[in-house]
Motif scaffolding. Structure first.
Motif, PDB file in Angstrom:
ATOM      1  N   PHE A 125       8.521 -10.279   3.569  1.00 49.93           N
ATOM      2  CA  PHE A 125       9.064  -9.571   2.402  1.00 49.93           C
ATOM      3  C   PHE A 125       8.266  -8.300   2.127  1.00 49.93           C
ATOM      4  CE2 PHE A 125       8.574  -9.093  -2.297  1.00 49.93           C
ATOM      5  CZ  PHE A 125       9.860  -8.659  -2.583  1.00 49.93           C
ATOM      6  N   LYS A 126       6.959  -8.439   2.071  1.00 54.70           N
ATOM      7  CA  LYS A 126       6.097  -7.305   1.699  1.00 54.70           C
ATOM      8  C   LYS A 126       6.233  -6.135   2.677  1.00 54.70           C
ATOM      9  CE  LYS A 126       1.336  -6.112   0.475  1.00 54.70           C
ATOM     10  NZ  LYS A 126      -0.055  -6.599   0.308  1.00 54.70           N
ATOM     11  N   LYS A 127       6.364  -6.445   3.949  1.00 54.77           N
ATOM     12  CA  LYS A 127       6.399  -5.352   4.933  1.00 54.77           C
ATOM     13  C   LYS A 127       7.719  -4.585   4.936  1.00 54.77           C
ATOM     14  CE  LYS A 127       7.484  -8.174   9.032  1.00 54.77           C
ATOM     15  NZ  LYS A 127       6.872  -8.771  10.239  1.00 54.77           N
ATOM     16  N   CYS A 128       8.682  -5.031   4.145  1.00 59.46           N
ATOM     17  CA  CYS A 128       9.942  -4.272   4.004  1.00 59.46           C
ATOM     18  C   CYS A 128       9.745  -2.990   3.195  1.00 59.46           C
ATOM     19  CB  CYS A 128      10.996  -5.131   3.305  1.00 59.46           C
ATOM     20  SG  CYS A 128      11.586  -6.520   4.277  1.00 59.46           S
ATOM     21  N   PHE A 129       8.671  -2.935   2.407  1.00 55.83           N
ATOM     22  CA  PHE A 129       8.495  -1.848   1.447  1.00 55.83           C
ATOM     23  C   PHE A 129       7.605  -0.731   1.985  1.00 55.83           C
ATOM     24  CE2 PHE A 129       9.678  -5.565  -0.944  1.00 55.83           C
ATOM     25  CZ  PHE A 129      10.597  -5.072  -1.858  1.00 55.83           C
ATOM     26  N   ASP A 130       7.931   0.490   1.586  1.00 52.96           N
ATOM     27  CA  ASP A 130       7.094   1.643   1.923  1.00 52.96           C
ATOM     28  C   ASP A 130       5.841   1.678   1.050  1.00 52.96           C
ATOM     29  OD1 ASP A 130       8.911   3.145   3.871  1.00 52.96           O
ATOM     30  OD2 ASP A 130      10.240   2.792   2.175  1.00 52.96           O
ATOM     31  N   ALA A 131       5.947   1.114  -0.147  1.00 51.11           N
ATOM     32  CA  ALA A 131       4.788   0.996  -1.048  1.00 51.11           C
ATOM     33  C   ALA A 131       4.983  -0.265  -1.880  1.00 51.11           C
ATOM     34  CB  ALA A 131       4.670   2.221  -1.946  1.00 51.11           C
ATOM     35  N   PHE A 132       3.881  -0.938  -2.196  1.00 50.24           N
ATOM     36  CA  PHE A 132       3.928  -2.249  -2.857  1.00 50.24           C
ATOM     37  C   PHE A 132       2.862  -2.239  -3.946  1.00 50.24           C
ATOM     38  CE2 PHE A 132       3.582  -6.876  -3.137  1.00 50.24           C
ATOM     39  CZ  PHE A 132       4.840  -7.330  -2.779  1.00 50.24           C
ATOM     40  N   TYR A 133       3.300  -2.018  -5.186  1.00 47.23           N
ATOM     41  CA  TYR A 133       2.357  -1.836  -6.292  1.00 47.23           C
ATOM     42  C   TYR A 133       2.367  -3.034  -7.244  1.00 47.23           C
ATOM     43  CZ  TYR A 133       2.433   3.072  -4.823  1.00 47.23           C
ATOM     44  OH  TYR A 133       2.350   4.241  -4.101  1.00 47.23           O
ATOM     45  N   LEU A 134       1.193  -3.627  -7.421  1.00 47.91           N
ATOM     46  CA  LEU A 134       1.006  -4.719  -8.370  1.00 47.91           C
ATOM     47  C   LEU A 134       0.109  -4.210  -9.492  1.00 47.91           C
ATOM     48  CD1 LEU A 134       0.347  -7.618  -5.823  1.00 47.91           C
ATOM     49  CD2 LEU A 134       2.545  -6.797  -6.726  1.00 47.91           C
ATOM     50  N   SER A 135       0.504  -4.481 -10.724  1.00 51.79           N
ATOM     51  CA  SER A 135      -0.185  -3.901 -11.886  1.00 51.79           C
ATOM     52  C   SER A 135      -1.693  -4.150 -11.882  1.00 51.79           C
ATOM     53  CB  SER A 135       0.423  -4.432 -13.191  1.00 51.79           C
ATOM     54  OG  SER A 135       0.345  -5.848 -13.248  1.00 51.79           O
ATOM     55  N   HIS A 136      -2.105  -5.357 -11.489  1.00 51.47           N
ATOM     56  CA  HIS A 136      -3.544  -5.662 -11.550  1.00 51.47           C
ATOM     57  C   HIS A 136      -4.337  -4.912 -10.489  1.00 51.47           C
ATOM     58  CE1 HIS A 136      -2.536  -8.496  -8.301  1.00 51.47           C
ATOM     59  NE2 HIS A 136      -3.823  -8.584  -8.047  1.00 51.47           N
ATOM     60  N   GLU A 137      -3.661  -4.453  -9.439  1.00 51.42           N
ATOM     61  CA  GLU A 137      -4.353  -3.707  -8.388  1.00 51.42           C
ATOM     62  C   GLU A 137      -4.457  -2.218  -8.717  1.00 51.42           C
ATOM     63  OE1 GLU A 137      -3.282  -6.567  -4.553  1.00 51.42           O
ATOM     64  OE2 GLU A 137      -2.198  -4.663  -4.799  1.00 51.42           O
ATOM     65  N   ILE A 138      -3.442  -1.681  -9.390  1.00 51.32           N
ATOM     66  CA  ILE A 138      -3.474  -0.247  -9.712  1.00 51.32           C
ATOM     67  C   ILE A 138      -3.920   0.009 -11.156  1.00 51.32           C
ATOM     68  CG2 ILE A 138      -1.783   0.390  -7.958  1.00 51.32           C
ATOM     69  CD1 ILE A 138       0.359   0.483 -10.142  1.00 51.32           C
ATOM     70  N   GLN A 139      -4.149  -1.075 -11.898  1.00 52.97           N
ATOM     71  CA  GLN A 139      -4.630  -1.017 -13.293  1.00 52.97           C
ATOM     72  C   GLN A 139      -3.720  -0.156 -14.175  1.00 52.97           C
ATOM     73  OE1 GLN A 139      -8.876  -0.117 -13.098  1.00 52.97           O
ATOM     74  NE2 GLN A 139      -9.290  -2.284 -12.791  1.00 52.97           N
ATOM     75  N   LEU A 140      -2.431  -0.280 -13.913  1.00 52.33           N
ATOM     76  CA  LEU A 140      -1.396   0.355 -14.723  1.00 52.33           C
ATOM     77  C   LEU A 140      -0.332  -0.700 -14.973  1.00 52.33           C
ATOM     78  CD1 LEU A 140      -1.021   3.685 -12.698  1.00 52.33           C
ATOM     79  CD2 LEU A 140      -2.142   3.450 -14.932  1.00 52.33           C
ATOM     80  N   ARG A 141       0.396  -0.563 -16.086  1.00 51.51           N
ATOM     81  CA  ARG A 141       1.321  -1.633 -16.455  1.00 51.51           C
ATOM     82  C   ARG A 141       2.599  -1.073 -17.067  1.00 51.51           C
ATOM     83  NH1 ARG A 141       2.282  -4.889 -20.917  1.00 51.51           N
ATOM     84  NH2 ARG A 141       2.675  -7.086 -20.455  1.00 51.51           N
ATOM     85  N   LYS A 142       3.740  -1.628 -16.653  1.00 50.53           N
ATOM     86  CA  LYS A 142       5.005  -1.312 -17.307  1.00 50.53           C
ATOM     87  C   LYS A 142       4.981  -1.906 -18.717  1.00 50.53           C
ATOM     88  CE  LYS A 142       7.092  -3.516 -13.974  1.00 50.53           C
ATOM     89  NZ  LYS A 142       8.097  -4.161 -13.079  1.00 50.53           N
ATOM     90  N   PRO A 143       5.553  -1.260 -19.712  1.00 45.33           N
ATOM     91  CA  PRO A 143       6.426  -0.078 -19.657  1.00 45.33           C
ATOM     92  C   PRO A 143       5.708   1.252 -19.901  1.00 45.33           C
ATOM     93  CG  PRO A 143       6.554  -1.032 -21.840  1.00 45.33           C
ATOM     94  CD  PRO A 143       5.575  -1.871 -21.064  1.00 45.33           C
ATOM     95  N   ASN A 144       4.390   1.303 -19.757  1.00 40.64           N
ATOM     96  CA  ASN A 144       3.672   2.560 -20.007  1.00 40.64           C
ATOM     97  C   ASN A 144       4.156   3.648 -19.038  1.00 40.64           C
ATOM     98  OD1 ASN A 144       2.212   1.109 -21.892  1.00 40.64           O
ATOM     99  ND2 ASN A 144       0.508   0.700 -20.500  1.00 40.64           N
ATOM    100  N   ALA A 145       4.398   4.828 -19.560  1.00 38.11           N
ATOM    101  CA  ALA A 145       4.966   5.914 -18.751  1.00 38.11           C
ATOM    102  C   ALA A 145       4.099   6.262 -17.548  1.00 38.11           C
ATOM    103  CB  ALA A 145       5.167   7.161 -19.622  1.00 38.11           C
ATOM    104  N   ASN A 146       2.777   6.099 -17.690  1.00 40.68           N
ATOM    105  CA  ASN A 146       1.890   6.541 -16.598  1.00 40.68           C
ATOM    106  C   ASN A 146       2.075   5.750 -15.305  1.00 40.68           C
ATOM    107  OD1 ASN A 146       0.647   4.190 -17.537  1.00 40.68           O
ATOM    108  ND2 ASN A 146      -1.369   5.129 -17.818  1.00 40.68           N
ATOM    109  N   ILE A 147       2.626   4.525 -15.386  1.00 41.51           N
ATOM    110  CA  ILE A 147       2.826   3.764 -14.141  1.00 41.51           C
ATOM    111  C   ILE A 147       3.988   4.354 -13.340  1.00 41.51           C
ATOM    112  CG2 ILE A 147       4.383   1.971 -15.084  1.00 41.51           C
ATOM    113  CD1 ILE A 147       2.823  -0.040 -13.303  1.00 41.51           C
TER     114      ILE A 147
END
Length: 203
Positions: A125-147
């Motif tokens: 599943f994961k390798k289907c994506f060009d980018a794979f972003y998880l909030s805890h890894e990028i320290q950004l969270r929806k619905p904040n605009a900066n993510i």
């Protein structure tokens, strides 16, 4: 013209039991409603601002009758099955190479570790994506605009050429404010595999 597809994970690909998880948590922690302090800690953890160890320490200090295993089981209760037809859908999209495919999920280390352990085809599943972003890894969270701004800038995408699918209305509303096309999917009636049939006007 849509060139980029940005997908949420929970209740888009993997099924969640939000109501059941909440009921289970209230019973496990013997509370009538979740205290604000717990909600705040959960949010910090989801955004990767505290570690799993700190997260579990907090719960064990506040609920000393519970073992670490019981706390983790209650936390992961929300995670349910991952229908294979959704894997096949994203694999087909990846094979066609028509769109940039991005996953953007509010999730945390305990949840993703449980998914990796229990979903046999997670790596496929994961390798289907060009980018794979998880909030805890990028320290950004929806619905904040900066993510959303991060995803657009990081991948050099135009908002008006991007389509975002999420089951949470506040998340899709925030993306819409930036000019991104959105689908607030109703997981009780709709399935991600219906993307193109339900949105013929955009594709």
């Amino acid at each position: 013209m849509i060139k980029n597809l940005i997908f949420d994970f929970g209740d888009v690909f993997i099924n969640l039991d939000k109501a059941g998880a909440m009921q289970n948590a209230l019973q496990t922690f013997e509370v009538e409603t979740l205290p604000e302090e717990l909600v705040a800690i959960n949010t910090l953890y989801e955004q990767g601002l505290i570690s799993t160890e700190e997260f579990l320490d907090f719960y064990q200090e506040n609920f000393p009758k519970l073992t670490e295993v019981e706390i983790i089981d209650a936390w992961n209760f929300i995670l349910k099955d991952f229908p294979r037809k959704r894997l096949e859908f994203i694999q087909q999209l990846a094979a066609e190479k028509k769109y940039t495919l991005i996953l953007l999920s509010n999730t945390n280390e305990l949840h993703i570790n449980s998914i990796i352990e229990n979903v046999a085809f997670f790596e496929d599943f994961k390798k289907c994506f060009d980018a794979f972003y998880l909030s805890h890894e990028i320290q950004l969270r929806k619905p904040n605009a900066n993510i959303y701004e991060f995803v657009l800038e990081e991948n050099k995408l135009k908002a008006e050429e991007s389509f975002f699918i999420d089951d949470t209305l506040e998340n899709t509303e925030a993306a819409k404010q930036l000019g991104i096309h959105v689908w607030n999917i109703d997981e009780t009636k709709e399935d991600i595999s219906q993307l193109f049939s339900l949105h013929k006007d955009l594709f």
